[in-house]
Design a protein around this motif. Structure first.
Motif, PDB file in Angstrom:
ATOM      1  N   HIS A  91       0.823  -1.216   0.000  1.00  0.00           N
ATOM      2  CA  HIS A  91       0.000   0.000   0.000  1.00  0.00           C
ATOM      3  C   HIS A  91       0.856   1.265   0.000  1.00  0.00           C
ATOM      4  O   HIS A  91       0.320   2.369   0.103  1.00  0.00           O
ATOM      5  CB  HIS A  91      -0.913   0.016   1.230  1.00  0.00           C
ATOM      6  CG  HIS A  91      -0.145   0.065   2.532  1.00  0.00           C
ATOM      7  ND1 HIS A  91       0.095  -1.059   3.284  1.00  0.00           N
ATOM      8  CD2 HIS A  91       0.450   1.089   3.188  1.00  0.00           C
ATOM      9  CE1 HIS A  91       0.799  -0.719   4.358  1.00  0.00           C
ATOM     10  NE2 HIS A  91       1.021   0.587   4.317  1.00  0.00           N
TER      11      HIS A  91
ATOM     12  N   SER B 105       3.885   4.182  -1.160  1.00  0.00           N
ATOM     13  CA  SER B 105       4.177   4.994  -2.334  1.00  0.00           C
ATOM     14  C   SER B 105       5.496   5.722  -2.148  1.00  0.00           C
ATOM     15  O   SER B 105       6.069   5.764  -1.049  1.00  0.00           O
ATOM     16  CB  SER B 105       3.048   6.005  -2.604  1.00  0.00           C
ATOM     17  OG  SER B 105       2.923   6.927  -1.529  1.00  0.00           O
TER      18      SER B 105
ATOM     19  N   TYR C 185       3.767   4.745  -7.437  1.00  0.00           N
ATOM     20  CA  TYR C 185       3.366   3.559  -6.679  1.00  0.00           C
ATOM     21  C   TYR C 185       3.624   2.319  -7.521  1.00  0.00           C
ATOM     22  O   TYR C 185       3.738   2.404  -8.764  1.00  0.00           O
ATOM     23  CB  TYR C 185       1.890   3.649  -6.272  1.00  0.00           C
ATOM     24  CG  TYR C 185       0.907   3.606  -7.422  1.00  0.00           C
ATOM     25  CD1 TYR C 185       0.220   2.421  -7.733  1.00  0.00           C
ATOM     26  CD2 TYR C 185       0.637   4.734  -8.184  1.00  0.00           C
ATOM     27  CE1 TYR C 185      -0.681   2.370  -8.782  1.00  0.00           C
ATOM     28  CE2 TYR C 185      -0.264   4.692  -9.226  1.00  0.00           C
ATOM     29  CZ  TYR C 185      -0.927   3.516  -9.521  1.00  0.00           C
ATOM     30  OH  TYR C 185      -1.821   3.479 -10.560  1.00  0.00           O
TER      31      TYR C 185
ATOM     32  N   SER D 124       0.201  -2.920  -7.534  1.00  0.00           N
ATOM     33  CA  SER D 124      -0.806  -2.536  -6.534  1.00  0.00           C
ATOM     34  C   SER D 124      -1.831  -1.602  -7.164  1.00  0.00           C
ATOM     35  O   SER D 124      -1.464  -0.593  -7.771  1.00  0.00           O
ATOM     36  CB  SER D 124      -0.135  -1.831  -5.349  1.00  0.00           C
ATOM     37  OG  SER D 124       0.772  -2.687  -4.692  1.00  0.00           O
TER      38      SER D 124
ATOM     39  N   TRP E 222      -4.305   1.439  -7.571  1.00  0.00           N
ATOM     40  CA  TRP E 222      -4.223   2.779  -7.003  1.00  0.00           C
ATOM     41  C   TRP E 222      -5.181   2.954  -5.826  1.00  0.00           C
ATOM     42  O   TRP E 222      -4.874   3.632  -4.851  1.00  0.00           O
ATOM     43  CB  TRP E 222      -4.519   3.813  -8.098  1.00  0.00           C
ATOM     44  CG  TRP E 222      -4.682   5.226  -7.616  1.00  0.00           C
ATOM     45  CD1 TRP E 222      -5.773   6.029  -7.745  1.00  0.00           C
ATOM     46  CD2 TRP E 222      -3.700   6.024  -6.919  1.00  0.00           C
ATOM     47  NE1 TRP E 222      -5.541   7.267  -7.186  1.00  0.00           N
ATOM     48  CE2 TRP E 222      -4.275   7.285  -6.678  1.00  0.00           C
ATOM     49  CE3 TRP E 222      -2.407   5.784  -6.495  1.00  0.00           C
ATOM     50  CZ2 TRP E 222      -3.607   8.304  -6.016  1.00  0.00           C
ATOM     51  CZ3 TRP E 222      -1.723   6.805  -5.823  1.00  0.00           C
ATOM     52  CH2 TRP E 222      -2.329   8.045  -5.596  1.00  0.00           C
TER      53      TRP E 222
ATOM     54  N   ILE F 130      -3.579   2.151  -2.464  1.00  0.00           N
ATOM     55  CA  ILE F 130      -2.429   2.933  -1.988  1.00  0.00           C
ATOM     56  C   ILE F 130      -2.903   3.892  -0.894  1.00  0.00           C
ATOM     57  O   ILE F 130      -3.931   4.567  -1.044  1.00  0.00           O
ATOM     58  CB  ILE F 130      -1.781   3.718  -3.136  1.00  0.00           C
ATOM     59  CG1 ILE F 130      -1.375   2.773  -4.262  1.00  0.00           C
ATOM     60  CG2 ILE F 130      -0.566   4.494  -2.638  1.00  0.00           C
ATOM     61  CD1 ILE F 130      -0.406   1.680  -3.843  1.00  0.00           C
ATOM     62  N   TYR F 131      -2.162   3.960   0.196  1.00  0.00           N
ATOM     63  CA  TYR F 131      -2.567   4.807   1.321  1.00  0.00           C
ATOM     64  C   TYR F 131      -2.444   6.278   0.946  1.00  0.00           C
ATOM     65  O   TYR F 131      -1.358   6.770   0.624  1.00  0.00           O
ATOM     66  CB  TYR F 131      -1.711   4.520   2.554  1.00  0.00           C
ATOM     67  CG  TYR F 131      -2.143   5.329   3.762  1.00  0.00           C
ATOM     68  CD1 TYR F 131      -3.142   4.856   4.613  1.00  0.00           C
ATOM     69  CD2 TYR F 131      -1.582   6.568   4.041  1.00  0.00           C
ATOM     70  CE1 TYR F 131      -3.561   5.595   5.707  1.00  0.00           C
ATOM     71  CE2 TYR F 131      -1.990   7.313   5.131  1.00  0.00           C
ATOM     72  CZ  TYR F 131      -2.980   6.815   5.960  1.00  0.00           C
ATOM     73  OH  TYR F 131      -3.390   7.556   7.042  1.00  0.00           O
ATOM     74  N   ASN F 132      -3.557   6.974   0.979  1.00  0.00           N
ATOM     75  CA  ASN F 132      -3.591   8.414   0.744  1.00  0.00           C
ATOM     76  C   ASN F 132      -4.727   9.010   1.554  1.00  0.00           C
ATOM     77  O   ASN F 132      -5.877   8.580   1.421  1.00  0.00           O
ATOM     78  CB  ASN F 132      -3.822   8.738  -0.739  1.00  0.00           C
ATOM     79  CG  ASN F 132      -2.565   8.647  -1.575  1.00  0.00           C
ATOM     80  OD1 ASN F 132      -1.683   9.495  -1.462  1.00  0.00           O
ATOM     81  ND2 ASN F 132      -2.471   7.613  -2.392  1.00  0.00           N
TER      82      ASN F 132
ATOM     83  N   SER G  78       0.431  10.565   3.219  1.00  0.00           N
ATOM     84  CA  SER G  78       0.861   9.356   2.513  1.00  0.00           C
ATOM     85  C   SER G  78       1.466   8.284   3.402  1.00  0.00           C
ATOM     86  O   SER G  78       1.874   7.239   2.894  1.00  0.00           O
ATOM     87  CB  SER G  78       1.865   9.729   1.415  1.00  0.00           C
ATOM     88  OG  SER G  78       1.263  10.561   0.449  1.00  0.00           O
TER      89      SER G  78
END
Length: 247
Positions: A52, A54, A108, A112, A114, A117-119, A190
């Motif tokens: 997860h 970036s 990233y 994975s 999008w 992805i941790y945001n 992030s």
């Protein structure tokens, strides 16, 4: 919190995986001895990311164009970018405009999605109170009647992709030092609260300061021994290192 002294390609992979990697590598745009492209770090950084996680990279448009094949080879996909607007800026002899911005681009892993992805959505509380009315129906929209809406004064709105922070000229301990406030924004949106920030080109340790203030764990690496010590002293002066954290 750990700050290593040495080559990030040799030291950082063993300290992963990371939730967030921040990288401010040399851009390779001047004749200065230290301003040379560092080869081979990108695939190592990509492999050191959590699924997860970036990677946010500082650079100029020229530097990103020159290294685009490296990002593709490392199976990294571009997500979004921030334009950092700063005061004063710099001028090279061939420039016709003063350079008052740098790019900060998020990548990233291609494997994975999008959405995973941790945001955290960044917002700003500077919305203005106003009433917005549609005065004339655009010709391409079809039968849409007159309408209006009211914006609440001081309400949140999505943060803009152009962010203005003063640079640290005159008080920096590294020639390309970035403002802590900008790095703090990246860390908070992030990296999860219990996550680890990997700073592969630590320089002055500014990203470590941001991570410390945000309550995230931090591992940085700086190849210059004198600068690494100055960064370590800076971090230690902010908040004392618990026993065993210094490296």
């Amino acid at each position: 919190m750990t700050l290593l002294c040495g080559d990030c390609r040799l030291l950082m992979p063993d300290h992963g995986p990371f939730d967030l990697i921040i990288a401010d590598p040399p851009y390779g745009e001047t004749s200065l001895a230290w301003d040379r492209h560092v080869r081979g770090w990108l695939p190592l950084a990509a492999k050191a990311l959590k699924p997860h996680g970036s990677l946010w990279v500082f650079g100029s448009l020229r530097s990103f164009m020159a290294t685009a094949p490296d990002f593709r080879a490392a199976c990294l996909r571009q997500a979004q970018e921030i334009v950092w607007e700063k005061q004063n800026g710099s001028v090279f002899h061939a420039d016709r405009f003063r350079r008052v911005h740098e790019l900060l681009v998020q990548f990233y892993p291609e494997a994975s999605p999008w959405r995973d992805i941790y945001n955290v959505v960044a917002t700003t509380d500077d919305a203005r109170g106003r009433v917005v009315r549609r005065k004339m129906r655009p010709t391409h929209t079809g039968a849409i009647g007159a309408a209006s809406y009211r914006s609440v004064d001081g309400g949140p709105r999505l943060a803009r992709s152009v962010q203005r922070f003063r640079n640290v000229h005159g008080r920096a301990i590294h020639p390309t030092e970035k403002p802590v406030a900008l790095l703090d924004l990246i860390v908070r949106v992030s990296c999860p609260p219990d996550g680890v920030v990997g700073d592969w080109f630590a320089g002055s340790g500014a990203a470590g300061v941001a991570a410390r203030l945000a309550g995230r764990r931090y591992v940085g690496c700086e190849i210059d021994a004198e600068m690494a010590q100055r960064a370590l002293d800076r971090l230690a002066s902010l908040l004392p290192f618990p026993a065993g954290e210094r490296a």
